[in-house]
Structure formats: structure tokens, C-alpha cells
Design a protein around this motif. Structure first.
Motif, PDB file in Angstrom:
ATOM      1  N   ILE A   5    -123.624 -66.452 -12.066  1.00  0.00           N
ATOM      2  CA  ILE A   5    -123.746 -67.792 -12.660  1.00  0.00           C
ATOM      3  C   ILE A   5    -124.907 -67.830 -13.644  1.00  0.00           C
ATOM      4  O   ILE A   5    -124.780 -68.338 -14.760  1.00  0.00           O
ATOM      5  CB  ILE A   5    -123.930 -68.858 -11.551  1.00  0.00           C
ATOM      6  CG1 ILE A   5    -122.629 -68.971 -10.752  1.00  0.00           C
ATOM      7  CG2 ILE A   5    -124.319 -70.199 -12.149  1.00  0.00           C
ATOM      8  CD1 ILE A   5    -122.700 -69.931  -9.598  1.00  0.00           C
ATOM      9  N   LEU A   6    -126.044 -67.268 -13.213  1.00  0.00           N
ATOM     10  CA  LEU A   6    -127.219 -67.292 -14.092  1.00  0.00           C
ATOM     11  C   LEU A   6    -126.944 -66.542 -15.386  1.00  0.00           C
ATOM     12  O   LEU A   6    -127.317 -66.987 -16.471  1.00  0.00           O
ATOM     13  CB  LEU A   6    -128.422 -66.678 -13.371  1.00  0.00           C
ATOM     14  CG  LEU A   6    -129.042 -67.578 -12.299  1.00  0.00           C
ATOM     15  CD1 LEU A   6    -130.176 -66.844 -11.603  1.00  0.00           C
ATOM     16  CD2 LEU A   6    -129.543 -68.885 -12.919  1.00  0.00           C
ATOM     17  N   LYS A   7    -126.228 -65.449 -15.242  1.00  0.00           N
ATOM     18  CA  LYS A   7    -125.919 -64.643 -16.419  1.00  0.00           C
ATOM     19  C   LYS A   7    -125.053 -65.435 -17.395  1.00  0.00           C
ATOM     20  O   LYS A   7    -125.298 -65.483 -18.605  1.00  0.00           O
ATOM     21  CB  LYS A   7    -125.191 -63.368 -15.968  1.00  0.00           C
ATOM     22  CG  LYS A   7    -125.147 -62.272 -17.011  1.00  0.00           C
ATOM     23  CD  LYS A   7    -124.466 -61.043 -16.428  1.00  0.00           C
ATOM     24  CE  LYS A   7    -123.579 -60.399 -17.462  1.00  0.00           C
ATOM     25  NZ  LYS A   7    -122.590 -59.503 -16.868  1.00  0.00           N
ATOM     26  N   LEU A 247    -106.699 -77.008 -17.107  1.00  0.00           N
ATOM     27  CA  LEU A 247    -107.404 -78.292 -17.107  1.00  0.00           C
ATOM     28  C   LEU A 247    -108.611 -78.221 -18.039  1.00  0.00           C
ATOM     29  O   LEU A 247    -108.831 -79.097 -18.870  1.00  0.00           O
ATOM     30  CB  LEU A 247    -107.841 -78.624 -15.680  1.00  0.00           C
ATOM     31  CG  LEU A 247    -108.514 -79.966 -15.477  1.00  0.00           C
ATOM     32  CD1 LEU A 247    -107.542 -81.080 -15.816  1.00  0.00           C
ATOM     33  CD2 LEU A 247    -108.990 -80.121 -14.051  1.00  0.00           C
ATOM     34  N   MET A 248    -109.385 -77.131 -17.890  1.00  0.00           N
ATOM     35  CA  MET A 248    -110.566 -76.992 -18.727  1.00  0.00           C
ATOM     36  C   MET A 248    -110.174 -76.837 -20.193  1.00  0.00           C
ATOM     37  O   MET A 248    -110.832 -77.340 -21.075  1.00  0.00           O
ATOM     38  CB  MET A 248    -111.373 -75.765 -18.290  1.00  0.00           C
ATOM     39  CG  MET A 248    -112.056 -75.966 -16.963  1.00  0.00           C
ATOM     40  SD  MET A 248    -113.073 -77.452 -16.966  1.00  0.00           S
ATOM     41  CE  MET A 248    -113.386 -77.643 -15.229  1.00  0.00           C
ATOM     42  N   PHE A 249    -109.057 -76.130 -20.385  1.00  0.00           N
ATOM     43  CA  PHE A 249    -108.653 -75.941 -21.767  1.00  0.00           C
ATOM     44  C   PHE A 249    -107.968 -77.156 -22.348  1.00  0.00           C
ATOM     45  O   PHE A 249    -107.637 -77.188 -23.524  1.00  0.00           O
ATOM     46  CB  PHE A 249    -107.784 -74.681 -21.900  1.00  0.00           C
ATOM     47  CG  PHE A 249    -108.633 -73.469 -22.002  1.00  0.00           C
ATOM     48  CD1 PHE A 249    -109.257 -73.170 -23.196  1.00  0.00           C
ATOM     49  CD2 PHE A 249    -108.875 -72.682 -20.909  1.00  0.00           C
ATOM     50  CE1 PHE A 249    -110.086 -72.076 -23.287  1.00  0.00           C
ATOM     51  CE2 PHE A 249    -109.709 -71.581 -20.995  1.00  0.00           C
ATOM     52  CZ  PHE A 249    -110.316 -71.275 -22.187  1.00  0.00           C
ATOM     53  N   ARG A 250    -107.759 -78.133 -21.533  1.00  0.00           N
ATOM     54  CA  ARG A 250    -107.248 -79.381 -22.078  1.00  0.00           C
ATOM     55  C   ARG A 250    -108.386 -80.194 -22.683  1.00  0.00           C
ATOM     56  O   ARG A 250    -108.138 -81.205 -23.319  1.00  0.00           O
ATOM     57  CB  ARG A 250    -106.547 -80.224 -20.999  1.00  0.00           C
ATOM     58  CG  ARG A 250    -105.288 -79.597 -20.456  1.00  0.00           C
ATOM     59  CD  ARG A 250    -104.293 -79.260 -21.527  1.00  0.00           C
ATOM     60  NE  ARG A 250    -103.692 -80.456 -22.125  1.00  0.00           N
ATOM     61  CZ  ARG A 250    -102.984 -80.441 -23.234  1.00  0.00           C
ATOM     62  NH1 ARG A 250    -102.815 -79.312 -23.879  1.00  0.00           N
ATOM     63  NH2 ARG A 250    -102.458 -81.547 -23.707  1.00  0.00           N
ATOM     64  N   ALA A 300    -117.460 -76.341 -20.082  1.00  0.00           N
ATOM     65  CA  ALA A 300    -116.141 -76.239 -19.476  1.00  0.00           C
ATOM     66  C   ALA A 300    -115.752 -74.782 -19.298  1.00  0.00           C
ATOM     67  O   ALA A 300    -115.275 -74.374 -18.230  1.00  0.00           O
ATOM     68  CB  ALA A 300    -115.126 -76.960 -20.346  1.00  0.00           C
ATOM     69  N   SER A 301    -116.015 -73.998 -20.334  1.00  0.00           N
ATOM     70  CA  SER A 301    -115.654 -72.589 -20.278  1.00  0.00           C
ATOM     71  C   SER A 301    -116.452 -71.869 -19.183  1.00  0.00           C
ATOM     72  O   SER A 301    -115.926 -71.026 -18.455  1.00  0.00           O
ATOM     73  CB  SER A 301    -115.900 -71.975 -21.647  1.00  0.00           C
ATOM     74  OG  SER A 301    -116.134 -70.615 -21.551  1.00  0.00           O
ATOM     75  N   PHE A 302    -117.709 -72.251 -19.070  1.00  0.00           N
ATOM     76  CA  PHE A 302    -118.578 -71.711 -18.032  1.00  0.00           C
ATOM     77  C   PHE A 302    -117.997 -72.021 -16.651  1.00  0.00           C
ATOM     78  O   PHE A 302    -117.931 -71.172 -15.764  1.00  0.00           O
ATOM     79  CB  PHE A 302    -119.975 -72.320 -18.201  1.00  0.00           C
ATOM     80  CG  PHE A 302    -120.864 -72.192 -17.008  1.00  0.00           C
ATOM     81  CD1 PHE A 302    -121.420 -70.971 -16.669  1.00  0.00           C
ATOM     82  CD2 PHE A 302    -121.163 -73.294 -16.236  1.00  0.00           C
ATOM     83  CE1 PHE A 302    -122.254 -70.860 -15.577  1.00  0.00           C
ATOM     84  CE2 PHE A 302    -121.989 -73.185 -15.135  1.00  0.00           C
ATOM     85  CZ  PHE A 302    -122.534 -71.965 -14.803  1.00  0.00           C
ATOM     86  N   MET A 303    -117.521 -73.246 -16.508  1.00  0.00           N
ATOM     87  CA  MET A 303    -116.946 -73.638 -15.234  1.00  0.00           C
ATOM     88  C   MET A 303    -115.672 -72.852 -14.932  1.00  0.00           C
ATOM     89  O   MET A 303    -115.416 -72.501 -13.778  1.00  0.00           O
ATOM     90  CB  MET A 303    -116.688 -75.140 -15.213  1.00  0.00           C
ATOM     91  CG  MET A 303    -117.965 -75.920 -14.911  1.00  0.00           C
ATOM     92  SD  MET A 303    -117.917 -77.615 -15.507  1.00  0.00           S
ATOM     93  CE  MET A 303    -116.736 -78.327 -14.404  1.00  0.00           C
ATOM     94  N   VAL A 304    -114.893 -72.581 -15.966  1.00  0.00           N
ATOM     95  CA  VAL A 304    -113.698 -71.772 -15.759  1.00  0.00           C
ATOM     96  C   VAL A 304    -114.087 -70.409 -15.211  1.00  0.00           C
ATOM     97  O   VAL A 304    -113.520 -69.926 -14.229  1.00  0.00           O
ATOM     98  CB  VAL A 304    -112.917 -71.578 -17.085  1.00  0.00           C
ATOM     99  CG1 VAL A 304    -111.791 -70.574 -16.883  1.00  0.00           C
ATOM    100  CG2 VAL A 304    -112.353 -72.888 -17.564  1.00  0.00           C
TER     101      VAL A 304
END
Lengths: 319, 297, 550
Positions: A5-7, A247-250, A300-304
Motif C-alpha cells: 500500500i505504501l509503495k 466500478l472504479m473505472f466508472r 480510485a486506481s490506487f483502490m483498485v
């Protein structure tokens, strides 16, 4: 996991810098001279020295990279700069961003709940009533252009029935801020949700079907695990991965959708500001709004990535 | 997802390709919605092409007959300046369908190739492509369109196609890449590699077929997406120039609430054309998916 | 904090309604589904309660307690939804209720009565104006409104970029001006017949709050977010992107109006606003709007006598000397106009009259010249002119109502028949695009004109806007001066004939037609009998103090 996550988080900052640099250079390369908008034409022709002085003062004669880092420096100090017309960009953002966030977050929330819910149910009861209704609804919601849905909503609910206001976000004579918000948000949020639900429903159904047809579900079933547990623990969990990605890509579509919906409902959000800024070649404003949107999308991308890693250990190992 | 299953299908494909084909067609024909979709797609496309080829008049304004409701001479009525709506909807179809299909196919190809390369090779290549994809992903399509319009100075069809393809490949890319990353560790891939199969063979012949289903689904939705996107861009005034009668530009008349209320034929027909076509594409895509989905066989 | 709580609650409610609507069609096929339905039913009850509450609140909101509801269109190319628009460019009902001028015009805009000024005297040679201000005038913030504000306003409007050209035409004549207590003296270099009428249209703005703003972009100053006013009302609240409200101005020295509160909403479409019940007063000329408003039945539709020109202008040359080469050949410009069937275009508007110069065809000063439509001759002419047919012709327009878009589409069609490639661009900042960035060949514009003189004043070499597309051509200056100095009808007609000949020779601006304008007043409002409305983009006496909300 924490390291992962940190990375990923650390990657976001250079990404934002690169994005801002690309947008900055891209907008500058359009050859639009901001002074055209700042100085009245007669001044430009009669006293070019004033224009030249102003250009020098604004640092527009410096190399682009110098200008970029100056802009970045100001940004870090919290100074978002001015528009071509000399308005404070921070003020514009502060006025309009909350409206857009409000609109898109509600649309996102409702469309996820409804879309994923119906999608999964129709996958479990394939070819059942919910499946058919859901599919028809999904496809219809996706087939009719969003702005047309919006216009028809205005026609039916604002003009014919007179229930909801046709424009703006706040009424001048609102007695109750909460009722007023509900009235103004209902139509645009519903319109956006209808468009979003369709895609999510399709994907949720398709991926759930994929998962339910897979061997490990069959194995789980054969082991005598209760049906609901199969769906929830094995089916849902595995189906969520691609659904979450979608969802994130929406989110860009959501932002794009809200730009259009804001225009249909004369909604004073950041989408309207951006459309105007773009047609007015107000690149300072475009830059800031783009950066905000880019930041949202990077998150969002990070969350994906994180969700992917959580749900599929193979991805993490592969890193 | 297990390798034995995919391998057996591979073998089955080779030995009984023709019988599988027949089986697939039968299976497709059983899906009423998909057949309906295919028929609608074909009918609309052919009608549009025939209309365009015969050179029907979609452009001559005639204010003396403006806003005429549908009648014998003008089956779809006339628009706000007296142009024949039927001719416009048909002609507009050529533009809109072309935009949708071209952009969807090109962006999927781009996404799949980049996704395969990125997922299979990993490492630096992967990192670079992912960064580029994130960079693209971080730009709202609107900004890219406008930047290009500003740089190129025109709202032309070419710009529109370019922008759609360049901004539309990331979803497919992510999907293909994720799948490749999951699959490249599988035994059958290792086996193929051990047999000395070339990298492109492994990538495109062995792994890629496993992700064809989602790619096909996303390509079909993308055809619809791009047609709708074109309409939306036209609506906010950033689409193809007004004089090109795309479905989106024709539907722009619905901006006027007066037209919406009193001249239904001006917005219902282009609106229905877009919706019906998009609907048909989606049905067809679903049907195709059911047929192609190896796991259901 | 409160706000966010209410937003969250609104979210829950709308979720409930949506979930209710969508799960309603499902059957009890699974536990999750059943649970969801249960939850939806429960929340739906709550939602239903609030919906009825909202419905009950709605009529109370719409009648309000004697509130006049106005709308401002953000589509006119200059009005922004985060501030009050400057009255120096166009007037509107809202700004007319906020600022006053020295004089007050009647509905013909040519007869004036005192307003901020007690009296205005003109010397016999028409060169010296002596204006005596009323005593004890105050701005809404309590500061004194003095002769100083008037002098400052005149200087400021001259320096502003976005302004109506009538002010620069009139005030450009002033050579010296001074104030002595309440008395202002202005000296002109030549007589200006309509000076009094212009003064009646010139809103005086407060020097003390605007002095520090940038002179050229004064319309973008922060002042307009919370302006200081001089008329019936003062600013109550501005909600960016949504509306502003006005309350009574305690420092207004005249009779307070009966309507105590005014709300002004920013909208993009007048018709939608009217149909959803949000506007008591609006105006327009597009056929969509006029037809739509007349079919509503709850509005009184009043035709107003307005010289509203729709016209083309050619982008010739900037004051910086940068020429638009393609349009320099007059034969090209003539051929383009000859290719456009203006009589057919006129069918798009409810009552459009084709005209061939700033002077309507029915006017006695009309010189009889006509731009004829002849597609074949135009084709031959453009071929003979040597115009590069591969070069796209760029049209720029800014009115985004359907009628204007239709009109441009037809123009594009006509020009394409010439064999040209045509690109039409809808600008959302018309003033900037037409006069500053100038990326076009032919512009399409509307002008709600104060008089024929205003049409011609656009040709002045010094005009802040048009000077920049006509290259500061001085050819018209002399004849314009003659027109503005003429006091008799004969002299005026003489000057107009001269100007018509000039404009038809130069072909910088080509009028398409004048369009009929309408003012719409809601039946909620009772307007005192005998009130006549004037051009809605100007200001006149409408006996507003006696307006009432029914």
C-alpha cells in the motif's frame, strides 16, 4: 501488505506531478496567449509595451519548465492562481466542487447498491423474472442517451407535474435546506444513477455467472456447503473483484456524465465550470480542475490495486 | 479457469471445429434476444448504407414545411428548418455507427495488445505501460477532446475518432493485464513455454483466448458507449461540427423544451434510432458471450 | 456541519426512493433480496413522509410572501452565474431595480424625466450641460451619492471593455467636466442630440466601492458579488451558481415599492424556467420562446417596439493591424451575402422584417438599396473573386437557442451551395470570441438597439469592440458625427442616407432582419394600468413602485 500500500501511495505523488506537467505543457502548446483575454484589444495595439511589461511580470517569457515549477510552487503554497478574467480559482473550486461531489457521490452510491444487487440476484436466478427485468432495465438505461433521459425527466417531473425544480441547486426561497437539497438533487442523481446502474448490473451479472460456473463453486457445492454460503463466501467474494474494477473505472464516466447532466439541469457544479473554462481557453482553471479530477482518479486506481491485492493474492506475489 | 479444461477445449476445437461451429450457431439462434439484436443491427446498418449510397437529400432546408408532423411524403416528419427527418436519421446512422464500431474495435485491439504485453512481460515494460495507462486514465475524456480541438483548431470527425480510441483502451487493457498476470503463472503456460512456443504464440494463442469473452463483451458495450459518447459530446457542443448529421447532432434539437413538448418526431426518431441500435448491440453482445463462453459448454 | 448532515439525510432518502422503485419489481427470490425489500419498505415510509412534506412546502415556496421572481439567462455570452451583471453592457429588470441614472426615460426611451438629477440644462449651442443633482442622495451602504460618483462613472465606462457602445459614442464628445457641490458641468466638442436619452440609460455606480477595481475589466470586479446600489433594492444574498436576492434599500429616498423582496435566479433557459413556475417576468424574440410562452396561458404577452437587429459582421482587421486576408476582397463579402436567402431565414422568427442597412425599409430615410438573393450569381462572383475554395469559411455565433442554431445551419447550407467548406462555431463568450480572439470570418450577432444611431455608432473608429474587427476604419466617423449632431429630421435623414451609402459600400456589417420582441409578465403580478414596456435590455419608467404580487 502495508508495504504494498505504501509503495502504491508513494507512486501517486510523482504521477500527479507528471500529469500536471503534461497538462500544463499540453495546454501551453495550444498557442493560446492568455494576455489576449486579460488586456483589452485597443491597449494591445496602442501600447504594446504595457503588454510586454505584463508578460514579463507574469513570467510568461520564462522557459516553460520554469513557469511550470513556479506554478507548482504556488500550488503547494495553496495559491491556485487566477483565471483569465482575474477571478480567484480557489474561490470557484470552493463554490462548485462540493456540488459536483454531492451529485456524483450519491449517484455512485445508489448505482452501486442497485446495480450490483440486481446483477447478483439475476445471476443466481438466471433466466428468472428478476434476471429478465434487470436485463431489460439495464439495457434500456444504458441505451437511451443520458441527456435525453434528463430532458425527459425535466419535461415530466418539472414541467408537467411540477414536483421538482428544473434547474440550479439551491432555491432562493428554500425554507428547509434539507428538503431543498433533496428536491434539487433528485432528478440529476436519478438520471446519473440510471446510466450508471446499467453497466454495473451487466458486469455484476456477467462476472457472477462466470464465477458460479467455475469449478471451485461446483466443488464447494458438492461438498455440501449451504447454497447461501456458496453465493456469499465464494461467489460474491470472487465476483466482486472485476466488479470493483469496473466500478472504479466508472468514475471518469461518472465525472463525464455529471458534466453533461450538470449542463442539462443547469447545475452549478465543477463540470459546468470546466466546460466553460475549456471553451473560453481559460487554461489556469482547466489545469486546476483537471488536476483535481486526476487526483480523484488516481485514488480510485490506487483502490483498485489494493482491492485486487486483497482479493487475489497472486497479484501481490507477482509484484 | 483450470488448465485441463482449457486444454481440452483447445483439442476439441482442433478436432471438431466445424461441429462446434454448428453447435454455436444453433446455440446463438436459440437466444431470441441475440437474434433480434443481430437482425436490428443488420437492418439499420443496411438501411443507412443504402440511403447514403442512393444519395438521399438530408441537407436542404425548407422553412415553408418546417416542423411538419410525419406524413406520406415525410415519413418521419421534418425538422425545425424543414429537412426530412427520415433522410437525416438514416444518413446520421452511417456516421454514428461508423464512429461506434471503429472506435470500439480499435480501442479494444489497442487495449488487448498493450494488456497482453504488459501482463505477460511484467517488470519495466509493465510499469511503463501501466503508468501511461494511468496517465490517460487521469485525463477526463472531455479535456483531451478539448485540448485536441484547441490544438488542431477544428471539431472534425478525424479528431473525434482519434480521441475516442486514445481515451478508450484502458478498460480492456486493465482487464487483459490482470488476467495475464493471474494466468501467466499457471502450469499450462509454463508447459507451453517449456515446449519452446514463441512468446507471441503463448500470449495471443494460449492466454488471450481465455480473456476473449470479457474483451468481446467490453467491445460490444463500447460500440454502444462511443455512439452515446458522441451524442453527449454533441450535446455540450464539443462533438463533430453541427453540419455533420450524426445521431447526436440531430438529437440536439431536444435541447429546446418547446421541441420536446410539441414536435415529438424531431427527437423521438433520432432518440429511438440511437436507443434501438445500442439496445440491439447489447443484446447481440450478450448472445455472443453466451456462445463464446467456453466455461458454460 | 448542519449542511452536511442534511445532505447525508437527503442521500438516504433518495436511496430509499430509488431502491423502493427498483426492488419493487423484484420477487422474493433470495434472502438478501427480501431483506433489501424490507429495508426499502421501511425507509420508503420515511421517504414518503418527507416527500409529502416537501410537496406541502412547495406551494408555500412558490407563492412566497410577496416575492417577485426574476430570471437571468447565463446564455447571453456575458452574464455569469456568480455575480450581478454590469448595467453598463445590457440592462435587465434586476439591475434596473438596483441602480438609477441621472434621468428616467419613458417607454419610447426618448423622453426623460429627472431621477438622480433634479434638472439638466443645455446651453443654446448644445455644447454645455449643467446637471443639478438632488440633495441628500445615498447609496445603499449609507455613503452619500454625489456628483463625484457621476464624474467617476463617466470616466470608468469609457475605460471599460465590456460596455454598450452608446456610452462611448456620447461621452466621447465630452471635453471637460467638473463638479461644484451638487452641480455638474460638462462641455462637449460638438452637439450630441441624444445626450439626454443616453444619460437616462447610464447607471451611476458607486465610486467609493469600485475605484480600486481594474478599469478595463470592471465587470469582473468582486463588487458585483455584493454590490452597493442606489435604487429600490439592495443585495440580500448571492448564492453562487444559483441565485441572488434583493431586499428593500432603506436609503432609497423615494416611495418604497410594494413588493418587498425580489429573487433573481440564474437559468440557462427562460422557457423551462417559466414552465416550471420560476419566473414572473421575462422577454425574448426566438420563436421557440414566444410560441412556448403564449401556449402557457399564465403569462401576458406584450409586444415591445424594439429595434432588434440580427446581423452578420465580417472580421476585417484588428486595431493591431492584423488583417483577415480572406475577407479583404469586397467581392467575396458581397458574394457571401448574395448566396444567403434572407427572406427565407426570416420565416424562422415570429415577426422578422428583412432590412438592408441600419435603417428599416419602412423608414423614410431608407435609401432603397437591396441585398438580393441570387445563388447562381453568387457562385459566379465567388469564382471570379479568386477566393481559395479549399479554405474553410469560419462562422462564429453565440446565441444558443434552437432558432439561432437553426438559422446558422441554414446559412451554412446556403454557403455550402457555393461550393465552400464552412465551419460554424457556437461561442459561449461571444464578446471575447468576436472581438478579441477573432478566429472567424463571418460573425452572427444580435443587437437590441437603442436607436438607429446605435447601429451606426458601431462603425466608429474608436469603438472599443468593433474598432477591433473593422480595423479602426475612420471612414464613417464624420457621417456619424453629423448624425449625432443633427437636431432636425431632415438633417438626420440626410446623415442616415450618407451612412447607408457608406455601409453598403464597405460591407462590414450586413443586417439580416429585425425581429419582434416580446415581454412576458406572469399573471401572478399585477402591473399598474397604463404601464408601457420598453426594450427589455434598456431601462425606463414602468411605475415599479406600484407593482404588486397577487
Amino acid at each position: 501488505m502495508l508495504k504494498f500500500i505504501l509503495k502504491k501511495l508513494a507512486m501517486m505523488i510523482p504521477m500527479l506531478v507528471v500529469i500536471s506537467l503534461v497538462v500544463f505543457l499540453g495546454l501551453r502548446s495550444t498557442g493560446i496567449d492568455p494576455l489576449t483575454f486579460m488586456v483589452p484589444p485597443e491597449v494591445q495595439s496602442q501600447s504594446p509595451e504595457i503588454v510586454e511589461q505584463l508578460r514579463e511580470d507574469l513570467g510568461l517569457n520564462d522557459p516553460l519548465l520554469v513557469q511550470y515549477f513556479r506554478w507548482l510552487g504556488n500550488l503547494l503554497k495553496g495559491d491556485l492562481g487566477l483565471t483569465n478574467k482575474g477571478e480567484d480559482i480557489a474561490g470557484i473550486i470552493a463554490d462548485r466542487l462540493p456540488y459536483t461531489l454531492e451529485l456524483s457521490l450519491y449517484a455512485m452510491l445508489f448505482s452501486s447498491i442497485i446495480g450490483i444487487g440486481i446483477g447478483i440476484i439475476s445471476a443466481i436466478r438466471q433466466n428468472g423474472i428478476v434476471d429478465y427485468i434487470g436485463r431489460v432495465l439495464a439495457v434500456l438505461g444504458q441505451a437511451v442517451p443520458q441527456f435525453l433521459v434528463g430532458i425527459l425527466m425535466i419535461w415530466i417531473f418539472s414541467i408537467k407535474m411540477g414536483i421538482f425544480p428544473a434547474a440550479n441547486r439551491v432555491s432562493p426561497d428554500a425554507t428547509n435546506a434539507f428538503v431543498d437539497a433533496f428536491m434539487h438533487l433528485f432528478l440529476p442523481v436519478t438520471t446519473l444513477t440510471i446510466g450508471m446502474v446499467a453497466v454495473l448490473m451487466r458486469y455484476a451479472r456477467n462476472t457472477m455467472l462466470d464465477v458460479l460456473n467455475s469449478d471451485y463453486i461446483k466443488t464447494a457445492r458438492s461438498k455440501g456447503i449451504p447454497e447461501w454460503k456458496v453465493y456469499l463466501k465464494h461467489g460474491f467474494r470472487n465476483a466482486m473483484k472485476p466488479v470493483l474494477v469496473i466500478l472504479m473505472f466508472r468514475i471518469p464516466a461518472l465525472i463525464g456524465g455529471s458534466v453533461v447532466i450538470e449542463s442539462v439541469f443547469s447545475y452549478p457544479g465543477i463540470g459546468t465550470s470546466m466546460t466553460n473554462a475549456i471553451t473560453n481557453m481559460d487554461y489556469n482553471l482547466v489545469l486546476v480542475i483537471t488536476l483535481i479530477i486526476a487526483a480523484v482518479m488516481l485514488v480510485a486506481s490506487f483502490m483498485v490495486d489494493v482491492l485486487n491485492a486483497l482479493l487475489d493474492p497472486r497479484v501481490r506475489l507477482g509484484e | 479457469m483450470s488448465n485441463t479444461n482449457s486444454m481440452s477445449i483447445k483439442e476439441q476445437n482442433k478436432s471438431a471445429a466445424s461441429s462446434l461451429m454448428k453447435k454455436n450457431i444453433r446455440k446463438f439462434l436459440r437466444n431470441k434476444l441475440a437474434v433480434f439484436g443481430l437482425v436490428v443491427i443488420v437492418v439499420i446498418t443496411v438501411a443507412c448504407i443504402v440511403a447514403a449510397a442512393t444519395g438521399i437529400d438530408y441537407g436542404t432546408p425548407n422553412p415553408t414545411i418546417m416542423k411538419t408532423p410525419p406524413n406520406g411524403e415525410h415519413m418521419f416528419g421534418t425538422d425545425t428548418i424543414g429537412r426530412d427527418m427520415l433522410a437525416r436519421v438514416l444518413f446520421g446512422g452511417c456516421y454514428s455507427i461508423f464512429i461506434g464500431v471503429f472506435c470500439a474495435v480499435m480501442s479494444s485491439v489497442l487495449g488487448a495488445v498493450l494488456g497482453a504485453v504488459s501482463g505477460y512481460f511484467g517488470g519495466k515494460v509493465d510499469m511503463c505501460i501501466v503508468r501511461v495507462s494511468e496517465l490517460f486514465q487521469a485525463f477526463p475524456q472531455l479535456v483531451l477532446v478539448m485540448m485536441l480541438v484547441a490544438i488542431l483548431g477544428t471539431r472534425s470527425m478525424g479528431n473525434m475518432l482519434f480521441v475516442f480510441v486514445i481515451t478508450g483502451w484502458m478498460t480492456t487493457f486493465r482487464m487483459v493485464r490482470n488476467e495475464f498476470m493471474s494466468l501467466k503463472g499457471e502450469t499450462y503456460v509454463k508447459v507451453c513455454e517449456a515446449f519452446g512456443m514463441s512468446k507471441s504464440n503463448v500470449m495471443f494463442k494460449q492466454i488471450l483466448p481465455n480473456v476473449m469473452t470479457p474483451i468481446i463483451v467490453s467491445t460490444t458495450t463500447n460500440v454502444a458507449y462511443f455512439i452515446l459518447q458522441e451524442a453527449s459530446l454533441s450535446f455540450i457542443g464539443l462533438g463533430v461540427a453541427d453540419s455533420t448529421p450524426t445521431w447526436g447532432n440531430i438529437l440536439n434539437a431536444a435541447k429546446s423544451i418547446q421541441v420536446v413538448q410539441n414536435q415529438w418526431w424531431i427527437w423521438v426518431f433520432p432518440g429511438a434510432a440511437i436507443s434501438l441500435f445500442v439496445l440491439a448491440i447489447n443484446f447481440f453482445g450478450d448472445g455472443l458471450r453466451d456462445v463464446l463462453d467456453a466455461k458454460q459448454q | 456541519m448542519k449542511k452536511s448532515v442534511s445532505r447525508v439525510m437527503a442521500a438516504v432518502m433518495s436511496a430509499a426512493v430509488l431502491a423502493g422503485a427498483l426492488t419493487g419489481c423484484g420477487s422474493k427470490t433470495s434472502e438478501t433480496q427480501a431483506a433489501a425489500t424490507q429495508a426499502a419498505v421501511e425507509t420508503q415510509k420515511a421517504a414518503a413522509d418527507t416527500t409529502t412534506a416537501a410537496a406541502a412546502a412547495a406551494p408555500a415556496e412558490s407563492t412566497g410572501d410577496k416575492t417577485l421572481k426574476l430570471v437571468l439567462s447565463t446564455n447571453d455570452g456575458s452574464t455569469k452565474d456568480d455575480r450581478v451583471p454590469t448595467p453598463w453592457l445590457n440592462h435587465n429588470m434586476a439591475t434596473n431595480l438596483m441602480w438609477r441614472s441621472l434621468l428616467l426615460a419613458d417607454s419610447s426611451l426618448t423622453k426623460t424625466s429627472p431621477d438622480l438629477a433634479e434638472s439638466v440644462e443645455i446651453s443654446e449651442d448644445g455644447l454645455t450641460y449643467t446637471i443639478t443633482m438632488k440633495d441628500g442622495l445615498k447609496w445603499s451602504d449609507g455613503e452619500a451619492l454625489t456628483a463625484d460618483d457621476v464624474l467617476w462613472s463617466i470616466d470608468a465606462v469609457m475605460a471599460a471593455t465590456n460596455k454598450n457602445s452608446i456610452y462611448s459614442a456620447a461621452f466621447g464628445k465630452i471635453t471637460e467636466k467638473s463638479a461644484d457641490g451638487n452641480v455638474i458641468t460638462m462641455k462637449l466638442d460638438s452637439p450630441y442630440a441624444s445626450m439626454m436619452d443616453i444619460l437616462a440609460q447610464f447607471s451611476i455606480l458607486p465610486k467609493h466601492s469600485l475605484e480600486s477595481a481594474d478599469a478595463a475589466t470592471i465587470d469582473a470586479a468582486d463588487f458585483w458579488k455584493n454590490p452597493v446600489t442606489s435604487s429600490y433594492y439592495m443585495m440580500d444574498e448571492l448564492n453562487v451558481g444559483n441565485y441572488f436576492t434583493l431586499k428593500l434599500n432603506p436609503n432609497y429616498e423615494g416611495t418604497a415599492p410594494k413588493i418587498e423582496k425580489v429573487t433573481v435566479s440564474f437559468v440557462t433557459d427562460f422557457l423551462t424556467a417559466a414552465q416550471s413556475g420560476g419566473a414572473d417576468f421575462l422577454y425574448g424574440n426566438a420563436s421557440d420562446l414566444v410560441e412556448g410562452m403564449e401556449s402557457l396561458g399564465s403569462y401576458q404577452s406584450i409586444p415591445v417596439d424594439v429595434l432588434f437587429y440580427k446581423y452578420f459582421l465580417f472580421n476585417m482587421k484588428g486595431v493591431d493591424g492584423k488583417e483577415n486576408e480572406a475577407m479583404q476582397n469586397i467581392e467575396v463579402r458581397k458574394a457571401l451575402i448574395q448566396a444567403i436567402d434572407r427572406a427565407t431565414l426570416a420565416a424562422l422568427y415570429p415577426s422578422a422584417m428583412v432590412l438592408n442597412s441600419g435603417v428599416p425599409n419602412a423608414n423614410e430615410a431608407y435609401n432603397g438599396f437591396e441585398y438580393t438573393y441570387d445563388a447562381d450569381a453568387a457562385k459566379a462572383a465567388i469564382a471570379a473573386s479568386g477566393y481559395d475554395m479549399t479554405r474553410p469559411l469560419r462562422i462564429c455565433y453565440y446565441n444558443n437557442d434552437q432558432t439561432s442554431i437553426d438559422l446558422i445551419n441554414m446559412v451554412v447550407y446556403y454557403l455550402e451551395q457555393l461550393g465552400l467548406k464552412v465551419e460554424a462555431t457556437l461561442s459561449n463568450d461571444g464578446t471575447t470570441d468576436l472581438f478579441t480572439t477573432r478566429e472567424y470570418d463571418m460573425g452572427f450577432k444580435g443587437k437590441s438597439s437603442f436607436s438607429m444611431e446605435e447601429w451606426y455608432s458601431e462603425y466608429m473608429s474608436t469603438d472599443a469592440l468593433f474598432g477591433n474587427v473593422f480595423g479602426g476604419d475612420t471612414a464613417f466617423d464624420e457621417a456619424i458625427a453629423e448624425l449625432s449632431a443633427s437636431t432636425t429630421q431632415e438633417a438626420k435623414n440626410e446623415a442616415l442616407k450618407k451612412l447607408q451609402a457608406l455601409e453598403q459600400e464597405k460591407v462590414y456589417k450586413v443586417p439580416v432582419f429585425t425581429v419582434g420582441n416580446y415581454v412576458f409578465v406572469s399573471n401572478n403580478v399585477s402591473v399598474p394600468s397604463g404601464v408601457e414596456f420598453c426594450n427589455p435590455l434598456y431601462t425606463c419608467d414602468i411605475d415599479y413602485a406600484n407593482w404588486e404580487i397577487k
